[in-house]
Design an enzyme around this catalytic site. Structure first.
Site, mmCIF file in Angstrom:
data_model
loop_
_atom_site.group_PDB
_atom_site.id
_atom_site.type_symbol
_atom_site.label_atom_id
_atom_site.label_comp_id
_atom_site.label_asym_id
_atom_site.label_seq_id
_atom_site.Cartn_x
_atom_site.Cartn_y
_atom_site.Cartn_z
ATOM 1 N N LYS A 45 -9.660 19.499 -38.636
ATOM 2 C CA LYS A 45 -9.519 20.940 -38.404
ATOM 3 C C LYS A 45 -8.216 21.309 -37.707
ATOM 4 O O LYS A 45 -7.886 22.488 -37.604
ATOM 5 C CB LYS A 45 -10.711 21.457 -37.617
ATOM 6 C CG LYS A 45 -12.026 21.302 -38.349
ATOM 7 C CD LYS A 45 -12.137 22.281 -39.504
ATOM 8 C CE LYS A 45 -13.500 22.206 -40.147
ATOM 9 N NZ LYS A 45 -13.813 23.355 -40.964
HETATM 10 N N1 PMP Z 1 -17.219 17.004 -40.388
HETATM 11 C C1 PMP Z 1 -17.069 17.533 -39.176
HETATM 12 C C2 PMP Z 1 -17.223 16.642 -37.990
HETATM 13 C C3 PMP Z 1 -16.796 18.898 -39.015
HETATM 14 O O1 PMP Z 1 -16.679 19.429 -37.772
HETATM 15 C C4 PMP Z 1 -16.695 19.707 -40.159
HETATM 16 C C5 PMP Z 1 -16.459 21.171 -39.996
HETATM 17 N N2 PMP Z 1 -17.615 21.873 -39.567
HETATM 18 C C6 PMP Z 1 -16.864 19.129 -41.422
HETATM 19 C C7 PMP Z 1 -17.105 17.765 -41.501
HETATM 20 C C8 PMP Z 1 -16.871 19.946 -42.685
HETATM 21 O O2 PMP Z 1 -15.670 20.577 -42.948
HETATM 22 P P1 PMP Z 1 -15.640 21.974 -43.683
HETATM 23 O O3 PMP Z 1 -16.017 23.021 -42.703
HETATM 24 O O4 PMP Z 1 -14.228 22.114 -44.145
HETATM 25 O O5 PMP Z 1 -16.614 21.946 -44.823
#
Ligand code: PMP
Length: 305
Positions: A45
């Site tokens: 992120k």
């Molecule tokens: N894994 C983790 C540890 C996350 O924090 C997130 C985001 N919530 C994701 C996977 C999934 O990513 P996205 O929100 O882009 O689907």
């Protein structure tokens, strides 16, 4: 490499290659996992936070007076805070109580204010609270990762091209977890444009609704949805892998013990799904997956116990 702002260290993460030598998969096949926990804020992120703020500045939606308000499980907050501090921009994150203390502490260390919403209201409760706050705080800006198409675009423009550049062999399948759906949708779209034959597999924990099940709580953190993310529309998904907490955490522990990969439980789930996928494919296939964050932010939740 010498840098003067921490955001310069975002991206260009290594791939870890898993082969039939150590794992049950057809000969000459491989799983390549992008180690996104090696970003400076500890997750994929960081890419999103950097992209959203750069874009907000370019379009004039973010200025020095801006307060960024975002509902987040934590990693997006950390990613946003990391870039925001280099521009002295204020951040407020609305976090359902159940999410890990470590993430909340890191967000605070980066200068953010945390507002809690009840766990039982889920991320939907956090979204509503963020919108409510924005009405009362002047110069507020809500990136709204759950509905802003800049979310998938961040990955379409960063990790998608990185994967294509770094892997010279054809990619048979792309397997990734779905939370907001941004990572999966943006990366899948880019990779599909490079190779129309690529298979796209979404990963969700038990208790997520994409495979037609009913929503209930689960321990794997960061993936799983209570509603279908808008970003998945227009993408032909070849299948969903639903991973139980038990299997996800078993692989999370195994990855640490056997390979020294200190990853979070959504990475364990992604690895489980990638293994299931590679076992279905012919000899010599390549499966790409993403390990979104690290184990250190889940130690108090007993990730290794
Ligand atoms: N894994 C983790 C540890 C996350 O924090 C997130 C985001 N919530 C994701 C996977 C999934 O990513 P996205 O929100 O882009 O689907």
């Amino acid at each position: 490499m010498i840098i003067t702002t921490i955001t310069e260290a975002i991206g260009s993460t290594p791939f870890f290659k898993f082969t039939a030598k150590d794992y049950p998969m057809p000969q000459h096949s491989a799983i390549y996992a992008k180690l996104e926990y090696l970003n400076p804020g500890g997750s994929i992120k960081d890419r999103l936070g950097h992209y959203l703020i750069q874009q907000g500045i370019q379009t004039g939606q973010i200025t020095k007076e801006t307060t960024i308000i975002e509902p987040t499980a934590g990693n997006t907050g950390i990613g946003l805070a990391l870039t925001a501090l280099s521009y002295s921009i204020k951040t407020i994150f609305v976090v359902p109580e159940k999410f890990s203390m470590e993430k909340q502490q890191v967000m605070k260390a980066l200068g953010a204010i945390i507002i809690h919403t009840p766990s039982e209201l889920g991320i939907v409760g956090a979204i509503e609270k963020s919108k409510e706050l924005a009405k009362t705080i002047p110069h507020s800006f809500l990136p709204m990762q759950f509905e802003n198409w800049a979310n998938p675009m961040a990955y379409y423009q960063t990790i998608g091209p990185e994967i294509s550049r770094e892997l010279t062999e054809p990619i048979t399948s792309f397997v990734a977890g779905i939370g907001s759906g941004g990572t999966f949708a943006g990366t899948a779209k880019y990779l599909k444009e490079q190779n129309a034959d690529i298979r796209l597999i979404g990963v969700e924990p038990e208790g997520s609704i994409l495979n037609g099940g009913t929503a209930h709580s689960h321990k794997i953190e960061g993936i799983g949805v209570e509603f279908t993310p808008p970003f998945l529309s227009g993408i032909t998904i070849d299948g969903f892998e639903m991973i139980s907490d038990q299997e996800g955490f078993a692989y999370t522990k195994q990855l640490a013990k056997q390979q020294g990969l200190l990853v979070g439980s959504s990475s364990g789930a992604a690895f489980a799904a990638a293994l299931h996928e590679v076992q279905r494919l012919p000899l010599g296939s390549s499966v790409v997956t993403i390990f979104p964050d690290g184990a250190d932010r889940y130690l108090s939740k007993g990730i290794y116990s």
